[in-house]
Write a protein that holds these residues in place. Sequence first.
Motif, mmCIF file in Angstrom:
data_model
loop_
_atom_site.group_PDB
_atom_site.id
_atom_site.type_symbol
_atom_site.label_atom_id
_atom_site.label_comp_id
_atom_site.label_asym_id
_atom_site.label_seq_id
_atom_site.Cartn_x
_atom_site.Cartn_y
_atom_site.Cartn_z
ATOM 1 N N LEU A 38 14.455 17.817 -8.486
ATOM 2 C CA LEU A 38 14.675 16.982 -7.317
ATOM 3 C C LEU A 38 13.506 17.115 -6.334
ATOM 4 N N ALA A 39 13.037 18.313 -6.112
ATOM 5 C CA ALA A 39 11.902 18.524 -5.214
ATOM 6 C C ALA A 39 10.647 17.846 -5.771
ATOM 7 N N PHE A 40 10.439 17.954 -7.084
ATOM 8 C CA PHE A 40 9.283 17.318 -7.715
ATOM 9 C C PHE A 40 9.331 15.805 -7.542
ATOM 10 N N TRP A 41 10.468 15.193 -7.877
ATOM 11 C CA TRP A 41 10.590 13.744 -7.775
ATOM 12 C C TRP A 41 10.528 13.271 -6.318
ATOM 13 N N ALA A 42 11.084 14.058 -5.421
ATOM 14 C CA ALA A 42 11.018 13.690 -4.000
ATOM 15 C C ALA A 42 9.572 13.721 -3.507
ATOM 16 N N SER A 43 8.826 14.754 -3.893
ATOM 17 C CA SER A 43 7.424 14.824 -3.475
ATOM 18 C C SER A 43 6.611 13.711 -4.122
ATOM 19 N N PHE A 45 7.739 10.759 -5.054
ATOM 20 C CA PHE A 45 8.134 9.530 -4.350
ATOM 21 C C PHE A 45 7.453 9.446 -2.986
ATOM 22 N N THR A 46 7.368 10.567 -2.288
ATOM 23 C CA THR A 46 6.724 10.590 -0.974
ATOM 24 C C THR A 46 5.249 10.232 -1.091
ATOM 25 N N VAL A 47 4.576 10.788 -2.082
ATOM 26 C CA VAL A 47 3.156 10.479 -2.284
ATOM 27 C C VAL A 47 2.996 9.000 -2.631
ATOM 28 N N PHE A 48 3.829 8.503 -3.516
ATOM 29 C CA PHE A 48 3.770 7.096 -3.925
ATOM 30 C C PHE A 48 4.020 6.172 -2.731
ATOM 31 N N ALA A 49 5.030 6.497 -1.935
ATOM 32 C CA ALA A 49 5.345 5.683 -0.754
ATOM 33 C C ALA A 49 4.193 5.731 0.250
ATOM 34 N N SER A 50 3.582 6.894 0.402
ATOM 35 C CA SER A 50 2.446 7.020 1.324
ATOM 36 C C SER A 50 1.275 6.152 0.873
ATOM 37 N N VAL A 51 1.001 6.165 -0.421
ATOM 38 C CA VAL A 51 -0.093 5.352 -0.948
ATOM 39 C C VAL A 51 0.206 3.867 -0.730
ATOM 40 N N LEU A 52 1.442 3.458 -0.968
ATOM 41 C CA LEU A 52 1.799 2.056 -0.767
ATOM 42 C C LEU A 52 1.696 1.658 0.704
ATOM 43 N N LEU A 53 2.144 2.513 1.600
ATOM 44 C CA LEU A 53 2.056 2.210 3.025
ATOM 45 C C LEU A 53 0.603 2.138 3.487
ATOM 46 N N TYR A 54 -0.228 3.014 2.959
ATOM 47 C CA TYR A 54 -1.646 2.981 3.299
ATOM 48 C C TYR A 54 -2.278 1.675 2.814
ATOM 49 N N ALA A 55 -1.947 1.275 1.595
ATOM 50 C CA ALA A 55 -2.483 0.016 1.057
ATOM 51 C C ALA A 55 -1.989 -1.164 1.894
ATOM 52 N N LEU A 56 -0.743 -1.131 2.291
ATOM 53 C CA LEU A 56 -0.189 -2.197 3.124
ATOM 54 C C LEU A 56 -0.915 -2.261 4.466
ATOM 55 N N HIS A 57 -1.180 -1.095 5.031
ATOM 56 C CA HIS A 57 -1.910 -1.041 6.305
ATOM 57 C C HIS A 57 -3.310 -1.630 6.150
ATOM 58 N N LEU A 58 -4.005 -1.273 5.076
ATOM 59 C CA LEU A 58 -5.356 -1.807 4.847
ATOM 60 C C LEU A 58 -5.333 -3.321 4.675
ATOM 61 N N GLN A 59 -4.341 -3.822 3.941
ATOM 62 C CA GLN A 59 -4.241 -5.267 3.738
ATOM 63 C C GLN A 59 -3.958 -5.984 5.053
ATOM 64 N N ALA A 60 -3.081 -5.409 5.874
ATOM 65 C CA ALA A 60 -2.773 -6.026 7.170
ATOM 66 C C ALA A 60 -4.017 -6.052 8.048
ATOM 67 N N LYS A 61 -4.785 -4.971 8.013
ATOM 68 C CA LYS A 61 -6.013 -4.900 8.802
ATOM 69 C C LYS A 61 -7.016 -5.947 8.312
ATOM 70 N N THR A 62 -7.140 -6.095 7.005
ATOM 71 C CA THR A 62 -8.045 -7.077 6.426
ATOM 72 C C THR A 62 -7.615 -8.491 6.799
ATOM 73 N N ILE A 63 -6.315 -8.748 6.732
ATOM 74 C CA ILE A 63 -5.792 -10.075 7.076
ATOM 75 C C ILE A 63 -6.071 -10.389 8.541
ATOM 76 N N ASP A 64 -5.877 -9.413 9.420
ATOM 77 C CA ASP A 64 -6.166 -9.622 10.840
ATOM 78 C C ASP A 64 -7.641 -9.955 11.050
ATOM 79 N N GLY A 65 -8.503 -9.238 10.351
ATOM 80 C CA GLY A 65 -9.938 -9.506 10.459
ATOM 81 C C GLY A 65 -10.290 -10.904 9.968
ATOM 82 N N LYS A 66 -9.709 -11.287 8.839
ATOM 83 C CA LYS A 66 -9.978 -12.618 8.285
ATOM 84 C C LYS A 66 -9.435 -13.706 9.208
ATOM 85 N N THR A 67 -8.283 -13.473 9.828
ATOM 86 C CA THR A 67 -7.713 -14.447 10.753
ATOM 87 C C THR A 67 -8.615 -14.624 11.965
#
Length: 123
Positions: A38-43, A45-67
């Motif tokens: 459970l600790a392994f899968w939770a960690s 999942f946390t790493v995976f979610a962090s990577v996805l949130l970081y990618a989402l943040h970068l895309q939002a920043k790029t979209i704002d710049g393009k706009t």
Amino acid sequence: MNVPRKPNVTKIQSTYVSEQEEKKRKASKRRRVVAVRLAFWASLFTVFASVLLYALHLQAKTIDGKTAEKQRLKEELAKLERQEKQLKEEMKKLHDDDYIAELARKKYYLSRDGEIIFVLPEK
């Protein structure tokens, strides 16, 4: 002072008691394995979610710049279209001889025969 004493109880040595102790040990080991998984899968999942949130943040920043760039380019296009319209009007006017003569008198201080040019200072 109170010193803890060892209990005077001895365990019964029977197959039932040893089976129950074995079950407890296996259950304890199983709980530990489940907790580690459970600790392994939770960690993970946390790493995976962090990577996805970081990618989402970068895309939002790029979209704002393009706009922002799109808005800037739209303004520049409107400015260039106005300039093009003015230049086309100027081209049409340059086909008129009277306009050319007036332009030459204003810009280059040329005069007609008998005219005197007075240059007044601007404000």
